[in-house]
Scaffold this active site. Sequence first.
Site, PDB file in Angstrom:
ATOM      1  N   TYR A  60       0.840  -1.209   0.000  1.00 27.75           N
ATOM      2  CA  TYR A  60       0.000   0.000   0.000  1.00 27.75           C
ATOM      3  C   TYR A  60       0.875   1.258   0.000  1.00 27.75           C
ATOM      4  O   TYR A  60       0.584   2.222  -0.684  1.00 27.75           O
ATOM      5  CB  TYR A  60      -0.926   0.029   1.231  1.00 27.75           C
ATOM      6  CG  TYR A  60      -1.909   1.171   1.138  1.00 27.75           C
ATOM      7  CD1 TYR A  60      -3.122   1.017   0.468  1.00 27.75           C
ATOM      8  CD2 TYR A  60      -1.602   2.430   1.664  1.00 27.75           C
ATOM      9  CE1 TYR A  60      -4.005   2.077   0.333  1.00 27.75           C
ATOM     10  CE2 TYR A  60      -2.478   3.495   1.532  1.00 27.75           C
ATOM     11  CZ  TYR A  60      -3.680   3.315   0.865  1.00 27.75           C
ATOM     12  OH  TYR A  60      -4.547   4.361   0.721  1.00 27.75           O
ATOM     13  N   PHE A 112      -7.427  22.449 -24.095  1.00 29.37           N
ATOM     14  CA  PHE A 112      -7.724  21.028 -24.182  1.00 29.37           C
ATOM     15  C   PHE A 112      -8.923  20.779 -23.271  1.00 29.37           C
ATOM     16  O   PHE A 112      -9.067  21.405 -22.218  1.00 29.37           O
ATOM     17  CB  PHE A 112      -6.542  20.127 -23.815  1.00 29.37           C
ATOM     18  CG  PHE A 112      -6.914  18.688 -24.048  1.00 29.37           C
ATOM     19  CD1 PHE A 112      -7.058  18.208 -25.332  1.00 29.37           C
ATOM     20  CD2 PHE A 112      -7.225  17.849 -22.984  1.00 29.37           C
ATOM     21  CE1 PHE A 112      -7.495  16.909 -25.564  1.00 29.37           C
ATOM     22  CE2 PHE A 112      -7.655  16.546 -23.213  1.00 29.37           C
ATOM     23  CZ  PHE A 112      -7.795  16.078 -24.502  1.00 29.37           C
ATOM     24  N   THR A 113      -9.775  19.854 -23.678  1.00 28.28           N
ATOM     25  CA  THR A 113     -11.075  19.651 -23.029  1.00 28.28           C
ATOM     26  C   THR A 113     -10.985  19.500 -21.504  1.00 28.28           C
ATOM     27  O   THR A 113     -11.553  20.295 -20.758  1.00 28.28           O
ATOM     28  CB  THR A 113     -11.747  18.409 -23.636  1.00 28.28           C
ATOM     29  OG1 THR A 113     -10.823  17.323 -23.563  1.00 28.28           O
ATOM     30  CG2 THR A 113     -12.127  18.638 -25.093  1.00 28.28           C
ATOM     31  N   ASP A 203       1.842  20.940 -20.136  1.00 26.51           N
ATOM     32  CA  ASP A 203       1.066  19.714 -20.331  1.00 26.51           C
ATOM     33  C   ASP A 203       1.941  18.872 -21.237  1.00 26.51           C
ATOM     34  O   ASP A 203       1.975  19.070 -22.442  1.00 26.51           O
ATOM     35  CB  ASP A 203      -0.285  20.014 -20.987  1.00 26.51           C
ATOM     36  CG  ASP A 203      -1.053  18.726 -21.293  1.00 26.51           C
ATOM     37  OD1 ASP A 203      -0.448  17.634 -21.190  1.00 26.51           O
ATOM     38  OD2 ASP A 203      -2.236  18.807 -21.653  1.00 26.51           O
ATOM     39  N   LYS A 246      -0.289   8.069 -23.411  1.00 23.09           N
ATOM     40  CA  LYS A 246       0.072   8.371 -24.800  1.00 23.09           C
ATOM     41  C   LYS A 246       1.533   7.978 -25.047  1.00 23.09           C
ATOM     42  O   LYS A 246       1.810   6.825 -25.337  1.00 23.09           O
ATOM     43  CB  LYS A 246      -0.173   9.853 -25.094  1.00 23.09           C
ATOM     44  CG  LYS A 246      -1.652  10.225 -25.259  1.00 23.09           C
ATOM     45  CD  LYS A 246      -2.384  10.434 -23.967  1.00 23.09           C
ATOM     46  CE  LYS A 246      -3.740  11.072 -24.147  1.00 23.09           C
ATOM     47  NZ  LYS A 246      -4.508  11.114 -22.904  1.00 23.09           N
ATOM     48  N   ARG A 370     -13.547  16.566 -33.132  1.00 21.95           N
ATOM     49  CA  ARG A 370     -12.799  17.592 -32.418  1.00 21.95           C
ATOM     50  C   ARG A 370     -13.220  18.960 -32.954  1.00 21.95           C
ATOM     51  O   ARG A 370     -12.469  19.655 -33.620  1.00 21.95           O
ATOM     52  CB  ARG A 370     -11.281  17.412 -32.578  1.00 21.95           C
ATOM     53  CG  ARG A 370     -10.727  16.124 -32.024  1.00 21.95           C
ATOM     54  CD  ARG A 370     -10.382  16.115 -30.538  1.00 21.95           C
ATOM     55  NE  ARG A 370     -11.496  15.974 -29.632  1.00 21.95           N
ATOM     56  CZ  ARG A 370     -11.356  15.735 -28.319  1.00 21.95           C
ATOM     57  NH1 ARG A 370     -10.166  15.599 -27.783  1.00 21.95           N
ATOM     58  NH2 ARG A 370     -12.403  15.647 -27.536  1.00 21.95           N
ATOM     59  N   PHE A 436     -18.848  15.854 -25.299  1.00 19.36           N
ATOM     60  CA  PHE A 436     -18.504  14.997 -26.446  1.00 19.36           C
ATOM     61  C   PHE A 436     -18.450  13.509 -26.084  1.00 19.36           C
ATOM     62  O   PHE A 436     -18.676  12.655 -26.929  1.00 19.36           O
ATOM     63  CB  PHE A 436     -17.166  15.431 -27.067  1.00 19.36           C
ATOM     64  CG  PHE A 436     -16.009  15.374 -26.106  1.00 19.36           C
ATOM     65  CD1 PHE A 436     -15.767  16.420 -25.226  1.00 19.36           C
ATOM     66  CD2 PHE A 436     -15.170  14.277 -26.068  1.00 19.36           C
ATOM     67  CE1 PHE A 436     -14.711  16.366 -24.319  1.00 19.36           C
ATOM     68  CE2 PHE A 436     -14.105  14.214 -25.181  1.00 19.36           C
ATOM     69  CZ  PHE A 436     -13.886  15.264 -24.299  1.00 19.36           C
TER      70      PHE A 436
HETATM   71  N1  PM9 Z   1      -6.374  13.014 -24.309  1.00 23.07           N
HETATM   72  C1  PM9 Z   1      -7.179  12.039 -26.305  1.00 23.07           C
HETATM   73  O1  PM9 Z   1      -7.801  11.148 -26.856  1.00 23.07           O
HETATM   74  C2  PM9 Z   1      -8.023  11.192 -24.048  1.00 23.07           C
HETATM   75  C3  PM9 Z   1      -9.480  11.334 -24.239  1.00 23.07           C
HETATM   76  S1  PM9 Z   1     -10.147  12.880 -24.807  1.00 23.07           S
HETATM   77  C4  PM9 Z   1     -10.274  13.801 -23.335  1.00 23.07           C
HETATM   78  O2  PM9 Z   1      -6.517  12.900 -26.924  1.00 23.07           O
HETATM   79  C5  PM9 Z   1      -3.881  16.268 -23.297  1.00 23.07           C
HETATM   80  C6  PM9 Z   1      -3.151  17.062 -24.309  1.00 23.07           C
HETATM   81  C7  PM9 Z   1      -4.580  15.130 -23.669  1.00 23.07           C
HETATM   82  C8  PM9 Z   1      -5.307  14.395 -22.686  1.00 23.07           C
HETATM   83  C9  PM9 Z   1      -6.111  13.293 -23.038  1.00 23.07           C
HETATM   84  C10 PM9 Z   1      -5.247  14.850 -21.348  1.00 23.07           C
HETATM   85  C11 PM9 Z   1      -5.987  14.125 -20.262  1.00 23.07           C
HETATM   86  C12 PM9 Z   1      -4.538  15.972 -21.040  1.00 23.07           C
HETATM   87  N2  PM9 Z   1      -3.869  16.658 -22.014  1.00 23.07           N
HETATM   88  O3  PM9 Z   1      -7.063  11.228 -20.628  1.00 23.07           O
HETATM   89  O4  PM9 Z   1      -6.948  12.057 -18.313  1.00 23.07           O
HETATM   90  O5  PM9 Z   1      -4.569  14.759 -24.941  1.00 23.07           O
HETATM   91  O6  PM9 Z   1      -5.120  10.661 -19.179  1.00 23.07           O
HETATM   92  O7  PM9 Z   1      -5.362  12.933 -19.995  1.00 23.07           O
HETATM   93  C13 PM9 Z   1      -7.169  12.111 -24.853  1.00 23.07           C
HETATM   94  P1  PM9 Z   1      -6.182  11.633 -19.508  1.00 23.07           P
END
Ligand code: PM9
Length: 444
Positions: A60, A112-113, A203, A246, A370, A436
């Site tokens: 843990y 970014f969303t 980011d 990613k 997008r 979305f």
């Molecule tokens: N990006 C993408 O498909 C995951 C789903 S869409 C919200 O591109 C950036 C530049 C991203 C991103 C996720 C996140 C969030 C932050 N910054 O999905 O929470 O492209 O791991 O990361 C998606 P998490």
Amino acid sequence: MVELIKMTTPAQRRRALKEAGFNTFLLKSEDVYIDLLTDSGTNAMSDQQWSGMMLGDEAYAGSKNFYHLEKVIQEVYGYKYLVPTHQGRGAENILSQIMIKKGDIVPGNMYFTTTRLHQELAGGTFVDVIIDDAHDSTSEHPFKGDIDLGKVESLIKKHGPKKIPYICVATTVNMAGGQPISLKNLKELRKLTKKHGIKIMLDMTRIAENAYFIQQREKGYEKKSVREIVREICDQTDGATMSGKKDACVNIGGFLALNDWDSFEEARNMVVVYEGLHTYGGMAGRDMEALAIGLLESVHDDHMRARVGQVAYLGNQMMEYGIPIVQPIGGHGIFVDAKRFLPHLTQDQFPAQTLAAEIYLDAGIRTMERGIVSAGRKPNGENYYPKLELVRFTLPRRVYTQAHMDVIAESAARVLDRRDKIKGMKMVYEPKYLRFFQARFEVL
Ligand code: PM9
């Protein structure tokens, strides 16, 4: 891993799409032939990463995988302190909560969303300070992720530096089409913000792709390795959030990295409220091990050449068919300009949502909207109207072959041939946050 993929008939796809409310996020994965929804958590892990999964220390507290991850982050990115999180948005939540006060302004190189939503939920207002070229899908500017320093200066003048807790700088700017920021621009921004005591938070999701573009395009970096460039980018900043799903090819994981002890102490305290103990932050020990190994592998030059090269191969195929795509070809996918693809639809008829549905109908290829749906609404309820209305064909890393790329381009070309017959959509269900993901549509 290799998985069996299923082919479907047009009738099956029509049924599946209707059940999914014409939203590709709501399709069942078993109804998808080639999945280009995202490169997030969908990549193929390496042999080393899979072996790492067997070395999970699931204590843990104080797992040895945490200390390995911490060491890799210190060595590769140079940040001092690590706060692990379950994925990128977990880190964004904590960063926003500890740094942003009600009424603050958070400038960034395009929204970014999830990032913008967390900034807004913390009481801040995001302001786009990316160069104008980024909003023009035809501009061939090599660094469309660059920040317009004039826009930053006017914000500082208008609001005063105390109202700007940090500038949020993204690498490989996702919503602009996977476009990089140059080191020249980042260094100039650093000089400007230092003068005013404003921090830069990165980011760094997809930082390796950005570094590869710098190596290929920016004067003075031709002989530097991706890893050296990655480090130079981080050295211009005070901390970073990262989605490990990613670049690092893991299925789950992320982190917040910081240089300042006081902010770290606050973040480390918050992580136990929202994610998990500060030495796992929502990840299992085995996840942290795979992430540590994946981060090291992500900065290999040959890997990046193959990854970005495959995206370019698909983009060039599509251009040969006359499909309008964002220029220059980006790092993690091909972004089709739905406004130019379906010029007879208004933005209120959701051209990108419509095109993503049509692409799925043609051959079972799943892509992502997008455009206006992703952009969502302002805190006052008005719709954002982004200039870019795009469909993203995102390539998972190390998953598909060049032959798949040919199938994808041929399918998009078939849809282009019958574009005049395509009708727009109306939204019939809209959730409050990040619409979305779950919104539903009907064909007009
Ligand atoms: N990006 C993408 O498909 C995951 C789903 S869409 C919200 O591109 C950036 C530049 C991203 C991103 C996720 C996140 C969030 C932050 N910054 O999905 O929470 O492209 O791991 O990361 C998606 P998490």
